[in-house]
Design an enzyme around this catalytic site. Structure first.
Site, mmCIF file in Angstrom:
data_model
loop_
_atom_site.group_PDB
_atom_site.id
_atom_site.type_symbol
_atom_site.label_atom_id
_atom_site.label_comp_id
_atom_site.label_asym_id
_atom_site.label_seq_id
_atom_site.Cartn_x
_atom_site.Cartn_y
_atom_site.Cartn_z
ATOM 1 N N GLN A 1 0.851 -1.181 0.000
ATOM 2 C CA GLN A 1 0.000 0.000 0.000
ATOM 3 C C GLN A 1 0.889 1.233 0.000
ATOM 4 O OE1 GLN A 1 -3.556 -0.448 2.433
ATOM 5 N NE2 GLN A 1 -3.073 1.497 3.382
ATOM 6 N N ARG B 1 -0.124 14.087 14.533
ATOM 7 C CA ARG B 1 -0.881 12.924 14.069
ATOM 8 C C ARG B 1 -0.208 11.679 14.621
ATOM 9 N NH1 ARG B 1 -3.555 13.102 8.382
ATOM 10 N NH2 ARG B 1 -4.160 15.273 8.228
ATOM 11 N N HIS C 1 0.179 5.634 15.667
ATOM 12 C CA HIS C 1 -0.571 4.492 15.150
ATOM 13 C C HIS C 1 0.319 3.284 14.866
ATOM 14 C CE1 HIS C 1 -3.012 8.066 13.518
ATOM 15 N NE2 HIS C 1 -3.503 7.703 14.686
ATOM 16 N N LYS D 1 7.108 0.443 7.501
ATOM 17 C CA LYS D 1 6.794 1.660 6.755
ATOM 18 C C LYS D 1 8.078 2.351 6.328
ATOM 19 C CE LYS D 1 2.806 3.043 9.560
ATOM 20 N NZ LYS D 1 2.300 4.099 10.446
ATOM 21 N N TYR E 1 3.918 7.474 2.242
ATOM 22 C CA TYR E 1 4.212 6.261 3.009
ATOM 23 C C TYR E 1 4.176 5.049 2.086
ATOM 24 C CZ TYR E 1 2.450 8.780 7.204
ATOM 25 O OH TYR E 1 2.211 9.662 8.225
ATOM 26 N N ASP F 1 -7.283 10.839 17.984
ATOM 27 C CA ASP F 1 -5.917 10.679 18.503
ATOM 28 C C ASP F 1 -5.814 11.164 19.948
ATOM 29 O OD1 ASP F 1 -4.947 9.495 16.220
ATOM 30 O OD2 ASP F 1 -3.954 11.291 15.464
#
Length: 186
Positions: A49, A62, A65, A75, A135, A171
């Site tokens: 992805q 942000r 995660h 990643k 990403y 968040d």
């Protein structure tokens, strides 16, 4: 000839990737990803992805995660516009750096990337307005495996460089760590 310079960072498996640009008076070419060149430093799966984010306001945070196994992901985070304070937190249960964090400034100017291994949480703070991050993920997003830490958790004590101007309610609403959190296993 490698187009990447890869530097080990203080958390095992976390890498700083610097791209070598080929350029002339017309501009430049920068290789964003190469499976053959990144395999020796830990990228062993295909890209599953690719995501692009834009963060409008300086100071916005942000994250933090992560994906739980069996959907844990590696990643490669790249900043295409602006600058960010990019943070990775080690969540691997048996790691000597469990719950420690490390940050790198990623920017369009320095063209650095952060290679984040499986078992880490990730987040960032925008250091400029209009930041764009690209990403590359080794696994597709799986909603049932999603997890998150609260970026303001005193147990993590992340030293955000700017006043936090914005965070999503989601968040901000993530729980702080408790003794019940024992980390992730492969």
């Amino acid at each position: 000839m490698s187009r990447f310079t890869v530097t080990d960072l203080p958390l095992a498996g976390l890498k700083l990737v610097e791209r070598q640009n080929l350029g002339d008076s017309r501009g430049f070419l920068s290789r964003m990803f190469c499976a053959d060149e990144l395999a020796p430093v830990g990228w062993e799966k295909p890209i599953a992805q690719i995501n692009l984010t834009m963060t409008a306001r300086q100071g916005t945070v942000r994250g933090m995660h992560f994906q739980r196994p069996p959907h844990a992901e590696m990643k490669l985070v790249n900043c295409l516009r602006g600058a960010v304070f990019d943070v990775a937190v080690d969540l691997r249960r048996d790691s000597p750096t469990f719950l420690r964090w490390h940050a790198q400034e990623l920017s369009a100017e320095n063209r650095r990337s952060l290679l984040i291994p499986e078992g880490f949480a990730h987040g960032f703070q925008a250091l400029t307005d209009d930041c764009e991050l690209l990403y590359f993920h080794s696994m597709p997003y799986a909603a049932g495996s999603e997890g998150a830490l609260n970026a303001l958790d005193p147990a993590l004590a992340i030293a955000w460089p700017l006043e936090i101007t914005e965070m999503s309610d989601r968040d901000r609403g993530h729980s702080f760590l408790t003794s019940q959190f024992t980390g992730l296993t492969p």
